[in-house]
Enzyme design. Structure first.
Site, PDB file in Angstrom:
ATOM      1  N   ASN A 117      21.570 -52.126  37.733  1.00 14.65           N
ATOM      2  CA  ASN A 117      21.668 -51.131  38.340  1.00 14.65           C
ATOM      3  C   ASN A 117      21.303 -51.473  39.775  1.00 14.65           C
ATOM      4  OD1 ASN A 117      21.222 -48.459  39.577  1.00 14.65           O
ATOM      5  ND2 ASN A 117      19.731 -47.809  38.268  1.00 14.65           N
ATOM      6  N   TRP A 118      22.407 -51.239  40.723  1.00 10.75           N
ATOM      7  CA  TRP A 118      21.724 -51.799  41.921  1.00 10.75           C
ATOM      8  C   TRP A 118      21.179 -50.808  42.888  1.00 10.75           C
ATOM      9  CZ3 TRP A 118      27.209 -54.471  43.633  1.00 10.75           C
ATOM     10  CH2 TRP A 118      27.367 -55.429  42.759  1.00 10.75           C
ATOM     11  N   LYS A 119      21.140 -49.523  42.317  1.00 12.70           N
ATOM     12  CA  LYS A 119      20.389 -48.462  43.120  1.00 12.70           C
ATOM     13  C   LYS A 119      20.958 -48.263  44.293  1.00 12.70           C
ATOM     14  CE  LYS A 119      16.499 -48.931  40.026  1.00 12.70           C
ATOM     15  NZ  LYS A 119      14.996 -49.131  39.597  1.00 12.70           N
ATOM     16  N   HIS A 170      18.705 -40.808  35.401  1.00 12.08           N
ATOM     17  CA  HIS A 170      17.614 -41.876  35.739  1.00 12.08           C
ATOM     18  C   HIS A 170      16.166 -41.198  36.309  1.00 12.08           C
ATOM     19  CE1 HIS A 170      15.681 -45.448  37.818  1.00 12.08           C
ATOM     20  NE2 HIS A 170      16.535 -46.205  37.189  1.00 12.08           N
ATOM     21  N   GLU A 174      14.410 -42.053  38.903  1.00 12.87           N
ATOM     22  CA  GLU A 174      14.431 -41.525  40.209  1.00 12.87           C
ATOM     23  C   GLU A 174      15.127 -40.370  40.516  1.00 12.87           C
ATOM     24  OE1 GLU A 174      15.994 -45.594  41.199  1.00 12.87           O
ATOM     25  OE2 GLU A 174      13.975 -46.507  40.576  1.00 12.87           O
ATOM     26  N   GLU A 229      13.503 -46.083  29.787  1.00 10.83           N
ATOM     27  CA  GLU A 229      13.037 -46.748  30.939  1.00 10.83           C
ATOM     28  C   GLU A 229      11.494 -46.023  31.213  1.00 10.83           C
ATOM     29  OE1 GLU A 229      15.882 -48.655  33.538  1.00 10.83           O
ATOM     30  OE2 GLU A 229      16.109 -46.674  34.141  1.00 10.83           O
ATOM     31  N   GLY A 269      10.242 -51.105  38.593  1.00 12.62           N
ATOM     32  CA  GLY A 269      10.086 -51.624  39.999  1.00 12.62           C
ATOM     33  C   GLY A 269       8.509 -51.851  40.227  1.00 12.62           C
ATOM     34  N   SER A 279      11.404 -53.432  34.900  1.00 14.82           N
ATOM     35  CA  SER A 279      10.820 -54.921  35.230  1.00 14.82           C
ATOM     36  C   SER A 279      11.547 -55.749  34.213  1.00 14.82           C
ATOM     37  CB  SER A 279       9.505 -55.000  35.276  1.00 14.82           C
ATOM     38  OG  SER A 279       9.140 -54.081  36.322  1.00 14.82           O
ATOM     39  N   GLY A 286      17.033 -53.493  36.969  1.00 17.95           N
ATOM     40  CA  GLY A 286      17.071 -53.080  38.564  1.00 17.95           C
ATOM     41  C   GLY A 286      16.792 -54.307  39.505  1.00 17.95           C
ATOM     42  N   GLY A 287      15.723 -54.574  39.867  1.00 24.96           N
ATOM     43  CA  GLY A 287      15.653 -55.683  40.860  1.00 24.96           C
ATOM     44  C   GLY A 287      16.290 -57.076  40.622  1.00 24.96           C
TER      45      GLY A 287
END
Ligand code: 13P
Length: 247
Positions: free
Chosen positions: A11-13, A98, A100, A167, A173, A211, A232-233
């Protein structure tokens, strides 16, 4: 479930421009050359990259995911993107709920149920994200909360393909990953719910996110009922994404 193919999704957000995304996919595809990959790869770039990445992803068997969608089919909804539009540019899946979106954009359980229905109605596969905050975990409410989120978003869900992503908000993150044991226990709980709710519930892939990185991927992926990762990251770099995929 025995025999279920594991999935590694990135997921590149709100990261990576078009040229950066193209370089990522080129490097990923080059890295996959000659490699026997047992896992299905998915990427969730920003909407603005989907059309351009569709062909090279399809050629390499990488599935594309929209990060969000409108529940409405079309009309005067400035700034929104419909499921049909996502499908049109090559997405096969859509992330729904998600944390976010829930936290920063106030998406409610009721809205998410409508989005899940819209995704299925439009012929794409929802990846329903659920997870508790640190406060909820510390107060012992995590399991109840996650089941509430599932119940609400999946009410009236038809017999259709579905993915769930657990999640925990406190792990997203933050560098603080759930332990393999934390993940296993929650995934088993989610599986119990899915099996009780749907005759086909045993076949729903449940991904872990928060993470996830090359160093912890193998131990997370070896847990029962952990059918993949939502990254993610560590999915912003093709090398670390590939390391996770091959972990
Ligand atoms: P991180 O891997 O950066 O913690 O993000 C997880 C996530 O939110 C994936 O959807």
């Amino acid at each position: 479930m025995v025999g279920m193919q594991q999935i590694v999704a990135g997921n590149w957000k709100m990261n990576l421009t078009l040229s950066q995304g193209q370089i990522f996919v080129d490097n990923l595809v080059a890295g996959l050359d000659g490699v026997e990959l047992k896992r299905q790869l998915l990427l969730a770039p920003n909407f603005t990259l989907l059309a351009a990445l569709a062909r090279s992803c399809a050629a390499s068997g990488i599935g594309l995911v929209g990060q969000n969608c409108a529940f409405q089919e079309s009309g005067a909804f400035t700034g929104e993107t419909s499921v049909a539009m996502l499908k049109d540019v090559g997405a096969g899946y859509v992330l729904v709920g998600h944390s976010e979106r829930r936290q920063l954009f106030s998406e409610s359980d009721k809205l998410l149920q409508r989005k899940v229905q819209a995704v299925v109605g439009g012929g794409l596969v929802p990846i329903l994200c659920v997870g508790e905050t640190l406060e909820q975990r510390q107060s012992g409410a995590a399991y109840t909360l996650v089941v509430e989120q599932l119940k609400s978003a999946l009410s009236d869900f038809p017999d259709a393909p579905l993915l769930v992503a657990y999640e925990p908000v406190w792990a997203i993150g933050t560098g603080r990953t759930a332990t393999p044991e934390d993940a296993r226990l929650m995934h088993q709980h989610i599986r119990k719910f899915l099996v009780a709710q749907f005759t086909w519930g045993a076949g729903v892939p449940i991904l872990y996110g928060g993470s996830a990185k090359p160093e912890n991927a193998a131990s997370l992926l070896s847990q029962p009922e952990v059918n993949g990762l939502l990254v993610g990251g560590a999915a912003l770099d093709p090398e670390s994404f590939l390391q996770i995929a091959l972990a």
